[in-house]
Design a protein around this motif. Structure first.
Motif, short mmCIF file in Angstrom:
data_model
loop_
_atom_site.label_atom_id
_atom_site.label_comp_id
_atom_site.label_asym_id
_atom_site.label_seq_id
_atom_site.Cartn_x
_atom_site.Cartn_y
_atom_site.Cartn_z
N ARG A 109 7.73 1.10 4.78
CA ARG A 109 7.19 1.37 3.63
C ARG A 109 7.10 1.20 2.50
N GLN A 110 8.23 1.05 1.59
CA GLN A 110 8.29 0.03 0.55
C GLN A 110 8.43 -1.40 0.44
N ALA A 111 9.02 -1.26 1.64
CA ALA A 111 8.78 -3.38 1.35
C ALA A 111 7.24 -3.70 1.96
N THR A 112 6.86 -3.13 2.19
CA THR A 112 5.48 -3.40 2.55
C THR A 112 4.79 -3.93 1.19
N ARG A 113 5.25 -2.74 0.78
CA ARG A 113 4.10 -2.11 -0.92
C ARG A 113 4.34 -2.87 -1.41
N MET A 114 6.01 -3.64 -1.82
CA MET A 114 6.60 -4.17 -2.81
C MET A 114 5.95 -6.16 -2.59
N CYS A 115 5.79 -5.99 -1.34
CA CYS A 115 5.73 -7.36 -0.60
C CYS A 115 4.32 -7.85 -0.92
N VAL A 172 1.74 -1.35 9.95
CA VAL A 172 1.63 -1.46 8.71
C VAL A 172 1.04 -3.16 8.24
N VAL A 173 1.85 -3.58 8.91
CA VAL A 173 1.77 -5.70 9.08
C VAL A 173 0.29 -5.58 9.31
N LYS A 174 -0.21 -4.98 9.99
CA LYS A 174 -1.23 -5.41 10.79
C LYS A 174 -2.43 -5.11 9.55
N ASP A 175 -2.74 -3.78 8.60
CA ASP A 175 -3.32 -3.12 7.88
C ASP A 175 -2.85 -4.00 6.59
N VAL A 176 -1.80 -4.48 6.23
CA VAL A 176 -1.35 -5.00 5.01
C VAL A 176 -2.03 -7.33 5.87
N ALA A 177 -2.47 -7.16 6.72
CA ALA A 177 -2.96 -8.32 6.62
C ALA A 177 -4.39 -8.26 6.43
N THR A 178 -4.99 -7.25 7.60
CA THR A 178 -6.99 -7.37 7.22
C THR A 178 -7.14 -7.13 6.08
N SER A 179 -5.94 -6.56 5.12
CA SER A 179 -6.51 -5.59 3.47
C SER A 179 -5.81 -7.73 2.68
N LEU A 180 -5.32 -8.50 3.10
CA LEU A 180 -5.62 -9.59 2.14
C LEU A 180 -6.20 -10.25 3.17
N ARG A 181 -7.63 -9.77 4.32
CA ARG A 181 -8.05 -11.05 4.99
C ARG A 181 -7.67 -12.06 5.41
#
Length: 432
Positions: free
Chosen positions: A81-87, A121-130
């Motif tokens: 979670r922390q790595a994903t938030r940071m990156c 998490v990777v899927k959600d972050v990628a979607t949020s970044l379009r």
């Protein structure tokens, strides 16, 4: 051919056929094969007992308990979670950095819980970044597979090859002895995924994912009816610090040669129970018996092939064909055969069948067996071309809604890239 040779060959063909067919759990198939060989008198009970009590089995069982203690402490989920938030602030580059970090963690921990926690998490972050999640989820699985091959304890395959090589009279591997080769192969594969593979995946069409009840995957660690379920645990500082400290102590003790991996891991697992970081019931739950039983059963099959003389006869034929080409071509052929076989069989089955061939091939050529053993380690973990070749592939297949051909389109070139990288890198660090 003698009766024992015919019996061992028939059992081998049947168990390989059952594993390829995929309708029977692979540990059940392996145990049935071992029982058949013992009943037919091909293998003695004491030899079967030795397979189940081998150092590889003990080391794996105890490492599973230690890794499960780290997972239960919530440390793994917290780090992801922390790595994903940071990156996430870095866009697509940040997501690739998360994938690399997951690959690094897989060099020491089982990659299945890493992918289970990281994939959504990777899927959600990628979607949020379009960005297309498909661009990152298959690479997540592939990178964790390659990361697991970078240390002796990162993959059950590596430990099994090491154990079988020891039984054949070869010196055991150090924890980080294979790391330089593993890192080069992972770097070559990761670069391909970053520059080419991810872009191919981003253009793929959506496909319907299989339902949970439809999953019967042949994984690198055996057949599982459904993927193991992991949850993101609440973080507990005391348990996290102790379990991580014990894990590091195990690695350092084994790497320094103070004791064997099996002894260090056994002491570490018992210490975690005594310190009440993990309960005995939780330790049993983390053992993953399907993996341990598969490996033990396949070791018995491999032993039968060896003691009956079938391995020597088959190796002699292979040697007669390869000898004129020299050790480098022999290494490339062995790597390719292992690579092909691991797409259809479990990693344990491939390791058991090909490790004795690797040792005999090297000895017949008058060269060091170590390069050939490392080729088996690296290639036996490289199940990239199908969604069912490794459990993490199945997991991202679900999450990413991929088509079967997405794995073929991206995985086959990755097999070729890692094959070439391995054949080039292995002789550099382990000369013939």
């Amino acid at each position: 051919m003698s009766f024992n040779q015919i019996a061992a060959l028939v059992v081998l063909v049947v168990v390989v056929g059952v594993l390829i067919h995929g309708k029977v759990r692979s540990e059940v198939a392996a145990l049935a094969a071992a029982a058949s060989l013992m009943l037919l008198g091909v293998i003695r009970p004491v030899e079967v007992q030795g397979a189940f009590a081998s150092p590889a089995i003990i080391a794996l069982a105890c490492l599973f308990i230690i890794a499960y203690a780290i997972e239960l402490s919530g440390l793994l989920g917290l780090l992801i979670r922390q790595a994903t938030r940071m990156c996430a602030r870095l866009g697509s580059a940040g997501l690739w950095l998360v994938l690399v970090l997951c690959g690094g963690a897989s060099a020491f921990l089982n990659n299945t819980p890493i992918v289970v926690l990281a994939a959504p998490v990777v899927k959600d972050v990628a979607t949020s970044l379009r960005l297309s999640p498909k661009r990152f989820l298959i690479p997540l699985s592939y990178i964790t597979i390659m990361g697991g091959a970078c240390t002796l304890i990162g993959s059950s395959t590596n430990l099994l090859v090491n154990d079988m090589a020891r039984s054949a009279g070869q010196p055991v591997f150090g924890v980080f002895e294979i790391t330089p080769v593993g890192l080069i192969i992972a770097a070559a594969g990761g670069l391909y995924l970053f520059l080419i593979g991810g872009r191919l995946l981003a253009r793929s069409d959506d496909g319907a994912p299989p339902g949970p009840q439809e999953l019967h995957e042949q994984t690198g660690d055996g057949m599982l009816g459904t993927p193991a379920l992991f949850t993101d645990r609440p973080f507990e500082l005391r348990k996290a610090l102790i379990s991580l400290g014990v894990f590091l102590a195990v690695i350092l003790a084994a790497a320094a040669g103070a004791t064997s991996i099996a002894a260090a891991a056994f002491a570490g697992a018992v210490l975690l129970i005594l310190l009440k970081v993990i309960s005995p019931e939780e330790a049993y739950a983390g053992l993953r018996p399907e993996v341990l039983l598969l490996i033990a059963g396949m070791v018995v099959v491999g032993l039968a092939i060896e003691v009956t003389g079938l391995a020597a006869a088959g190796t002699a034929l292979l040697i007669d064909f390869i000898r004129p080409f020299g050790p480098l071509v022999a290494l490339a052929i062995l790597y390719g055969v292992t690579l092909f076989a691991t797409e259809f069989l479990s990693n344990a089955a491939v390791a058991v069948l090909i490790t004795p061939v690797a040792v005999a091939l090297a000895e017949s050529l008058g060269v060091e067996p170590r390069p050939f053993l490392i080729a088996v380690m690296m290639a036996a973990s490289a199940a990239f071309a199908t969604p069912f070749g490794y459990q993490t592939n199945v997991l991202v297949f679900q999450v990413g809604k991929y088509k079967y051909m997405d794995f073929v389109r991206v995985g086959v070139p990755l097999n070729l890239v890692t094959w070439v990288a391995g054949v080039i890198a292995i002789p550099v660090f382990f000369p013939f």
